[in-house]
Write a protein that holds these residues in place. Structure first.
Motif, PDB file in Angstrom:
ATOM      1  N   ILE A 130       8.270   5.624   3.346  1.00 23.25           N
ATOM      2  CA  ILE A 130       6.990   6.234   3.026  1.00 23.25           C
ATOM      3  C   ILE A 130       6.582   7.200   4.131  1.00 23.25           C
ATOM      4  O   ILE A 130       7.135   7.168   5.240  1.00 23.25           O
TER       5      ILE A 130
ATOM      6  N   ARG B 123       2.849   9.094   5.820  1.00 27.00           N
ATOM      7  CA  ARG B 123       1.386   8.953   5.840  1.00 27.00           C
ATOM      8  C   ARG B 123       0.763  10.118   6.579  1.00 27.00           C
ATOM      9  O   ARG B 123       1.100  10.410   7.723  1.00 27.00           O
TER      10      ARG B 123
ATOM     11  N   LEU C 248      -2.054   7.092  -2.873  1.00 30.62           N
ATOM     12  CA  LEU C 248      -0.630   7.150  -3.131  1.00 30.62           C
ATOM     13  C   LEU C 248      -0.328   8.388  -3.966  1.00 30.62           C
ATOM     14  O   LEU C 248      -1.118   8.748  -4.852  1.00 30.62           O
TER      15      LEU C 248
ATOM     16  N   ASN D 134       2.780  11.132  -5.929  1.00 30.32           N
ATOM     17  CA  ASN D 134       4.135  11.390  -6.409  1.00 30.32           C
ATOM     18  C   ASN D 134       4.188  12.800  -6.971  1.00 30.32           C
ATOM     19  O   ASN D 134       3.344  13.182  -7.787  1.00 30.32           O
TER      20      ASN D 134
ATOM     21  N   ILE E 215      -0.508   9.119   1.115  1.00 32.84           N
ATOM     22  CA  ILE E 215       0.772   8.438   1.255  1.00 32.84           C
ATOM     23  C   ILE E 215       1.823   9.064   0.328  1.00 32.84           C
ATOM     24  O   ILE E 215       1.583   9.234  -0.870  1.00 32.84           O
TER      25      ILE E 215
ATOM     26  N   LEU F 261       5.054   0.651  -5.285  1.00 28.86           N
ATOM     27  CA  LEU F 261       3.790   1.260  -4.859  1.00 28.86           C
ATOM     28  C   LEU F 261       2.768   0.185  -4.505  1.00 28.86           C
ATOM     29  O   LEU F 261       2.041   0.306  -3.510  1.00 28.86           O
TER      30      LEU F 261
ATOM     31  N   VAL G 204       3.540  -1.255  -1.207  1.00 24.09           N
ATOM     32  CA  VAL G 204       3.101  -0.355  -0.136  1.00 24.09           C
ATOM     33  C   VAL G 204       1.617  -0.552   0.120  1.00 24.09           C
ATOM     34  O   VAL G 204       1.168  -0.650   1.276  1.00 24.09           O
ATOM     35  N   ARG G 205       0.838  -0.605  -0.955  1.00 25.98           N
ATOM     36  CA  ARG G 205      -0.607  -0.852  -0.809  1.00 25.98           C
ATOM     37  C   ARG G 205      -0.877  -2.117  -0.011  1.00 25.98           C
ATOM     38  O   ARG G 205      -1.663  -2.122   0.943  1.00 25.98           O
TER      39      ARG G 205
ATOM     40  N   ALA H 110      -5.694   0.823  -4.182  1.00 27.17           N
ATOM     41  CA  ALA H 110      -5.140   2.136  -3.840  1.00 27.17           C
ATOM     42  C   ALA H 110      -5.474   3.114  -4.952  1.00 27.17           C
ATOM     43  O   ALA H 110      -5.430   2.777  -6.139  1.00 27.17           O
TER      44      ALA H 110
ATOM     45  N   PHE I 237      -4.415   6.925  -6.711  1.00 24.71           N
ATOM     46  CA  PHE I 237      -3.105   7.513  -7.014  1.00 24.71           C
ATOM     47  C   PHE I 237      -3.286   8.920  -7.547  1.00 24.71           C
ATOM     48  O   PHE I 237      -4.192   9.189  -8.342  1.00 24.71           O
TER      49      PHE I 237
END
Length: 485
Positions: free
Chosen positions: A69, A71, A85, A87, A117, A189, A192-193, A201, A203
């Motif tokens: 990941i 940040r 988050l 993508n 992220i 995901l 990761v949170r 989180a 997105f």
């Protein structure tokens, strides 16, 4: 870049149990291990980390795989709300996406509100990458197959795609192949949170990232906060029908370019939109019969035009028109930049793993011959490409049941959609909007191109999305008028 099962092994893996929503939190969550960013993704202000996650979430205590990941941290602790988050689509790498969002103008208030992220999804980039050991000829087939002029073209491409599938299934990364799915990426995901210590989180995802975000919001409704999905795939994701929709997208979007080119006679492509459309078929036919001086044939020309329609306005359309003019006059193409072959290899392999594992594609070559015949007539510009056969036809049955988007959960999904999009047309977005029911609202924008928020330069849409990310006040279904950009 690190490189990460025989056919029998893959088929055996298909006997695994189907994961249930929320199972990703059943096992203890590992910690993020912060490391130096790889040199090719290092950007000032961005830090990188790795996280071990279950390869198979039905066996969370079993074998682990690794995701990387990035940040871009908020520098304003008083305003910071949590994490966003992201993508970029693809499926493709996402480590550099937070920095790219900042570069294209993400408002400072949003950057203050969130740690942004990025993540290379499993099987891609620096997250246990995949390989299918493809040749350059196989890579040239790309993610979208070539235009099939005849049924024989479909059968010929079937031979090529079958070999690609066989290579994927016996590659060094094949053992992980059944698990590199959108369902598991969504679980990643949420891991990761949790690993970052956040109860919820938000997105932001584009293109394929809209399906990932939709699956994430379906599987983890209690831990998603504000979800923004832009340039939307249909509710079924990138399956055989989602791929075919690209042909409709080209037909929806091309009139914008045709009108622009007709208003710019210096390119010699026609003085009316109808003449510009006729020029498309003329050039494609000429290049089918005799490739250009660089060896570009009609199939490559069609694909190049499809890609050129991702942009909009003078900057994008002038490049596409210049390319057409060079083809028309038999001149060399304007200079182009292409990614390195190893990166294309890894990207295509990882992408195939995901879309072929998400849903079962028809295995009968004749089904693709029929689809091509229908779409060649229905969508003559690109239908015989988008409907052509892909390696997924020769992959085994997916391990997991395809995720069905749910209308149960918080009303926290904001969809953003250009009315004319070559890759993810409005028809697909409406499918996703219907699947979510009251959970979602959608902003539609009177413009073309692929990507809206921050990319389409429409102030109405940008302001509404930013306001939602900042304050949580989600707008109702609304339409933003066209703006000069």
């Amino acid at each position: 870049m690190r490189k990460t099962m025989s056919l029998a092994a893959v088929v055996t893996a298909a006997a695994a149990l189907v994961v249930a929503p929320g199972v990703s939190s059943a096992a203890p969550v590992n910690e993020v291990k912060w490391v130096a960013c790889p040199s090719d993704v290092a950007v000032p202000g961005v830090e990188c980390g790795t996280l071990k996650v279950p390869l198979d979430y039905t066996r969370p205590q079993g074998r682990q795989t690794e995701v990387m990941i990035s940040r871009l941290a908020s520098k304003n602790p008083e305003k910071r709300k949590g994490i966003l988050l992201t993508n970029p689509g693809g499926p493709s790498e996402g480590l550099t996406f937070p920095a790219l969002l900042k570069l294209v103008g993400m408002p400072q208030d949003v950057l203050d509100r969130y740690d942004v992220i990025g993540m290379d999804p499993r099987g891609l980039g620096y997250s246990s990458p995949s390989t299918c050991d493809m040749t350059e000829e196989q890579m040239a087939a790309g993610s979208v197959p070539p235009y099939a002029v005849t049924p024989a073209d479909v059968r010929k491409h079937a031979d090529l795609t079958k070999k690609i599938a066989e290579q994927c299934l016996r590659s060094a990364s094949a053992e992980a192949l059944p698990y590199n799915t959108t369902r598991n990426i969504a679980h990643d995901l949420d891991r990761v949170r949790a690993a970052l210590g956040e109860k919820k989180a938000s997105f932001l995802g584009y293109s394929y990232g809209t399906y990932l975000g939709s699956v994430y919001a379906t599987l983890h409704p209690r831990t998603t906060d504000r979800v923004v999905i832009d340039s939307n795939l249909p509710a079924s994701g990138w399956d055989v029908e989602g791929g075919r929709l690209m042909a409709r997208g080209v037909e929806d979007t091309f009139p914008d370019f045709a009108k622009w080119a007709a208003a710019h006679p210096e390119y010699g492509l026609g003085t009316t939109p109808q003449q510009v459309r006729a020029k498309y078929f003329d050039l494609a036919g000429r290049l089918d019969a005799k490739p250009s001086v660089e060896g570009i044939n009609g199939q490559m020309f069609r694909m190049g035009t499809f890609a050129g329609l991702y942009g909009t306005g003078d900057a994008a359309f002038s490049k596409l028109a210049a390319s057409w003019k060079a083809f028309d006059l038999g001149q060399p193409q304007p200079p182009q930049e292409y990614p390195e072959v190893p990166r294309v290899q890894a990207l295509l392999a990882g992408r195939l793993n995901v879309i072929c594992g998400d849903s079962q594609w028809p295995a009968n070559v004749r089904a693709y011959e029929r689809n091509v015949a229908v779409d060649r007539v229905r969508y003559p510009m690109f239908g015989a490409a988008a409907a052509n056969i892909q390696p997924c036809a020769f992959f085994p049955k997916p391990v997991e049941k395809q995720v069905r988007l749910s209308d149960r959960g918080p009303r926290n999904i904001l969809m953003v959609q250009n009315e004319r999009d070559p890759a993810t047309p409005l028809a697909g977005a409406r499918s996703t909007r219907g699947a979510f029911g009251d959970r979602a609202a959608m902003i539609t924008i009177d413009q073309g191109g692929h990507g809206a928020y921050l990319l389409g330069k429409n102030k109405c849409a940008n302001d509404k999305v930013s306001a939602y990310l900042l304050g949580g006040d989600r707008p109702k279904d609304t339409k933003c008028a066209a703006e000069n950009n």
